[in-house]
Design an enzyme around this catalytic site. Structure first.
Site, PDB file in Angstrom:
ATOM      1  N   HIS A 139      -9.419  -3.635  66.995  1.00  0.00           N
ATOM      2  CA  HIS A 139      -8.806  -3.811  68.315  1.00  0.00           C
ATOM      3  C   HIS A 139      -8.387  -2.495  68.944  1.00  0.00           C
ATOM      4  O   HIS A 139      -8.172  -2.420  70.146  1.00  0.00           O
ATOM      5  CB  HIS A 139      -7.591  -4.738  68.195  1.00  0.00           C
ATOM      6  CG  HIS A 139      -7.975  -6.164  67.915  1.00  0.00           C
ATOM      7  ND1 HIS A 139      -8.034  -7.123  68.891  1.00  0.00           N
ATOM      8  CD2 HIS A 139      -8.362  -6.790  66.771  1.00  0.00           C
ATOM      9  CE1 HIS A 139      -8.415  -8.278  68.370  1.00  0.00           C
ATOM     10  NE2 HIS A 139      -8.621  -8.094  67.073  1.00  0.00           N
ATOM     11  N   ASP A 183      -5.892   3.600  74.432  1.00  0.00           N
ATOM     12  CA  ASP A 183      -5.730   2.163  74.212  1.00  0.00           C
ATOM     13  C   ASP A 183      -7.087   1.578  73.861  1.00  0.00           C
ATOM     14  O   ASP A 183      -8.094   1.952  74.481  1.00  0.00           O
ATOM     15  CB  ASP A 183      -5.197   1.498  75.496  1.00  0.00           C
ATOM     16  CG  ASP A 183      -4.187   0.408  75.210  1.00  0.00           C
ATOM     17  OD1 ASP A 183      -4.314  -0.232  74.147  1.00  0.00           O
ATOM     18  OD2 ASP A 183      -3.289   0.195  76.029  1.00  0.00           O
TER      19      ASP A 183
HETATM   20  C1  GDG Z   1      -4.026  -4.326  70.728  1.00  0.00           C
HETATM   21  C2  GDG Z   1      -4.675  -3.044  71.237  1.00  0.00           C
HETATM   22  C3  GDG Z   1      -6.117  -4.410  72.765  1.00  0.00           C
HETATM   23  C4  GDG Z   1       3.442  -7.877  76.623  1.00  0.00           C
HETATM   24  N1  GDG Z   1       4.765  -7.983  76.753  1.00  0.00           N
HETATM   25  C5  GDG Z   1       5.054  -9.264  76.571  1.00  0.00           C
HETATM   26  C6  GDG Z   1       3.863  -9.956  76.306  1.00  0.00           C
HETATM   27  N2  GDG Z   1       2.891  -9.071  76.353  1.00  0.00           N
HETATM   28  C7  GDG Z   1       1.472  -9.419  76.163  1.00  0.00           C
HETATM   29  C8  GDG Z   1       0.604  -8.947  77.304  1.00  0.00           C
HETATM   30  C9  GDG Z   1      -0.760  -8.838  76.619  1.00  0.00           C
HETATM   31  C10 GDG Z   1      -0.382  -8.442  75.187  1.00  0.00           C
HETATM   32  O1  GDG Z   1       0.980  -8.771  75.001  1.00  0.00           O
HETATM   33  C11 GDG Z   1      -0.516  -6.928  74.947  1.00  0.00           C
HETATM   34  O2  GDG Z   1      -1.856  -6.634  74.799  1.00  0.00           O
HETATM   35  P1  GDG Z   1      -2.428  -5.154  74.988  1.00  0.00           P
HETATM   36  O3  GDG Z   1      -3.895  -5.261  75.021  1.00  0.00           O
HETATM   37  O4  GDG Z   1      -1.889  -4.576  76.244  1.00  0.00           O
HETATM   38  O5  GDG Z   1      -1.848  -4.239  73.820  1.00  0.00           O
HETATM   39  P2  GDG Z   1      -1.586  -4.271  72.202  1.00  0.00           P
HETATM   40  O6  GDG Z   1      -0.488  -5.182  71.861  1.00  0.00           O
HETATM   41  O7  GDG Z   1      -1.363  -2.864  71.828  1.00  0.00           O
HETATM   42  O8  GDG Z   1      -2.947  -4.839  71.515  1.00  0.00           O
HETATM   43  C12 GDG Z   1      -5.147  -3.223  72.681  1.00  0.00           C
HETATM   44  C13 GDG Z   1      -5.512  -5.642  72.121  1.00  0.00           C
HETATM   45  O9  GDG Z   1      -5.071  -5.363  70.789  1.00  0.00           O
HETATM   46  C14 GDG Z   1      -6.507  -6.792  72.078  1.00  0.00           C
HETATM   47  O10 GDG Z   1      -7.691  -6.426  71.445  1.00  0.00           O
HETATM   48  O11 GDG Z   1      -6.386  -4.675  74.137  1.00  0.00           O
HETATM   49  O12 GDG Z   1      -5.791  -2.043  73.129  1.00  0.00           O
HETATM   50  O13 GDG Z   1      -3.735  -1.948  71.149  1.00  0.00           O
HETATM   51  O14 GDG Z   1      -1.401 -10.071  76.588  1.00  0.00           O
HETATM   52  O15 GDG Z   1       0.665  -9.858  78.363  1.00  0.00           O
HETATM   53  N3  GDG Z   1       3.786 -11.267  76.075  1.00  0.00           N
HETATM   54  C15 GDG Z   1       4.958 -11.962  76.105  1.00  0.00           C
HETATM   55  N4  GDG Z   1       6.173 -11.349  76.352  1.00  0.00           N
HETATM   56  C16 GDG Z   1       6.255 -10.030  76.604  1.00  0.00           C
HETATM   57  O16 GDG Z   1       7.355  -9.487  76.854  1.00  0.00           O
HETATM   58  N5  GDG Z   1       4.917 -13.281  75.888  1.00  0.00           N
END
Ligand code: GDG
Length: 456
Positions: free
Chosen positions: A156, A362
């Site tokens: 990821h 990222d």
């Molecule tokens: C890894 C990789 C890759 C955020 N704050 C809250 C919340 N979120 C949700 C967002 C989004 C998810 O969490 C975060 O996803 P990201 O992709 O931005 O980042 P990582 O957690 O670092 O994930 C990344 C991912 O895996 C998938 O392959 O894209 O690059 O680092 O959905 O909306 N959700 C809730 N409360 C929050 O305060 N419920």
């Protein structure tokens, strides 16, 4: 259809009527379709040494098999090698890497333990899908136990260029172990290429028509950009009435909103982003007063070194910006470390005129995609996106792409986004929505599993 076994470090067992969000939804659908098991850590730390008990619950055709980690394993495997070696190195921050042999031993032991729990429950035609950097050598340990099933791996986070990967002392063993999978999937072409290049230079891998040949095995190395469930996000964003949004309503009527949502992590570029917003206030003091910047940053891994410092620095920067620019009726920056549920988050994204997503590195960044899907078609906002997010590969056609190390450039892009005419916003939004639909969460899952099953 053959049964699917998903293995990830963390498993979130759905509680009651609450449905999982984001990535969990895609895996949940895949598991439900073919029936299967999701194996991993339940997020708890167990008492004492020795084997931790496995507990299983079955819902909707899916068995969730989870176990706690012993404190010692949590320290070495999770906090240690996974998050103080692999995470910083893979995000191009070898300066934050703290390698200890004992942590690496713990990492290997936990991976061996995952394999030991898995092997006895496997049927010959089960297909196994392993997720992320915590479990790089799991496939190899399964092979050592005689597992011949198809095993796929998806990373990821980014895979770094060889000189950075080589800062991890056991880099060669890790890459060699990854070659025990049948499919290795990455978010972007650059990540897949970096892995293939490393294997060619260091492990004597050669390109074959079906993939990468390393010794006797052939491994398919490919790109599977993860997406979102576009309709789910759009529908959630349209639901008004969240208490949090009502509280923001008068603010929204008077000011434009810039929104950022990230786990509090040094890879997300929050300090640079704050600096860019401050620069916008400097160069556009009047226009700046019409804008509020909301940064949600739920804290994560608070017990891992490196995270305390970034949190302190951000507290200081946020206080300074509001102290210098704020007025009695206006705080330019709202910096919030709380977690919100998706039912609040998606409408908030939808109500914001600019989505500011500027990580220093990222793997993909799902918030960038969620921001676009949340926007109203008739009056969409603008996505300002870092070129170092995997999402930039998919979204360069409609987002304003920025370099997060260029503070003035980011301020300029913010200014452009805030002033962009409606017709251009609509055109960019349509282009982005087309891509989001084409490469959504279902497409990601179906392509990966299609390739994994095809070679069996
Ligand atoms: C890894 C990789 C890759 C955020 N704050 C809250 C919340 N979120 C949700 C967002 C989004 C998810 O969490 C975060 O996803 P990201 O992709 O931005 O980042 P990582 O957690 O670092 O994930 C990344 C991912 O895996 C998938 O392959 O894209 O690059 O680092 O959905 O909306 N959700 C809730 N409360 C929050 O305060 N419920």
């Amino acid at each position: 259809m053959s049964r699917l076994i998903v293995i990830s470090n963390r498993v979130a067992v759905p509680a009651g009527a609450r449905t999982p969000g984001g990535l969990a939804v895609g895996l949940y659908d895949a598991l439900r379709d073919s029936g299967g098991t999701w194996l991993g850590w339940n997020g708890e730390i167990g008492e004492g040494p020795g084997d931790m008990p496995l507990s299983s619950v079955t819902r909707d055709n899916i068995t969730y098999a989870t176990f706690p980690l012993a404190q010692r394993d949590y320290d070495r495997f999770y906090r240690g090698f996974s998050n103080t070696v692999l995470w910083p190195a893979f995000h191009y921050r070898p300066d934050l890497l703290r390698y200890r042999r004992a942590d690496y031993d713990g990492y290997l032991e936990v991976n061996r333990d995952f394999a030991r729990r898995l092997a006895p429950v496997l049927r010959p035609d089960d297909v196994i899908w392993v997720h992320d950097y915590h479990l790089l050598p799991l496939g190899q340990y399964c092979r050592d136990l005689g597992v011949r099933n198809r095993i796929g791996f998806f990373l990821h986070i980014p895979f770094p260029a060889a000189p950075v990967f080589e800062t991890i002392p056991p880099h060669r063993d890790l890459a060699r172990a990854m070659c025990a999978y049948d499919v290795a999937g990455f978010q972007t072409h650059a990540d897949a290429q970096a892995f293939s290049d490393y294997c060619a230079t260091n492990l004597g891998a050669v390109a074959a028509p079906e993939g990468l040949r390393v010794n006797e095995r052939v491994l398919r190395v490919d790109t599977y950009p993860i997406g979102i469930d576009v309709d789910e996000v759009a529908a959630m964003a349209r639901k008004k009435g969240s208490r949090q949004l009502v509280a923001l309503k008068s603010e929204l009527a008077r000011r434009k909103l810039i929104i950022s949502v990230d786990r509090l992590d040094y890879s997300k570029g929050l300090l640079e982003r704050f600096a860019a917003f401050e620069h916008l206030l400097e160069i556009e003091p009047d226009h700046g007063r019409d804008v509020s910047f909301v940064q949600l940053a739920p804290s994560s891994r608070a017990d891992v070194q490196g995270y305390r410092e970034i949190r302190r620095e951000l507290d200081r920067a946020a206080g300074r910006i509001n102290g210098k620019w704020g007025e009695l009726g206006w705080a330019p920056l709202r910096y919030i470390n709380r977690q919100y549920n998706r039912a609040t988050l998606m409408p908030l994204l939808g109500a914001s005129q600019v989505g500011l997503v500027t990580p220093l590195r990222d793997g993909m960044n799902l918030v960038a995609k969620e921001y676009v899907a949340s926007q109203p078609q008739d009056d969409p906002g603008v996505l300002v996106l870092s070129r170092f997010a995997g999402a930039a590969h998919d979204m360069q056609d409609g987002a304003l792409i920025v370099n997060p190390y260029d503070i003035e450039g980011m301020a300029h892009a913010l200014n452009m986004a805030l002033r962009m005419p409606l017709a251009e916003r609509q055109e960019r939004h349509q282009r982005l929505m087309r891509i989001l639909r084409e490469r959504d969460l279902a497409a990601w899952k179906n392509r990966f599993l299609g390739d994994l099953r095809a070679g069996g």
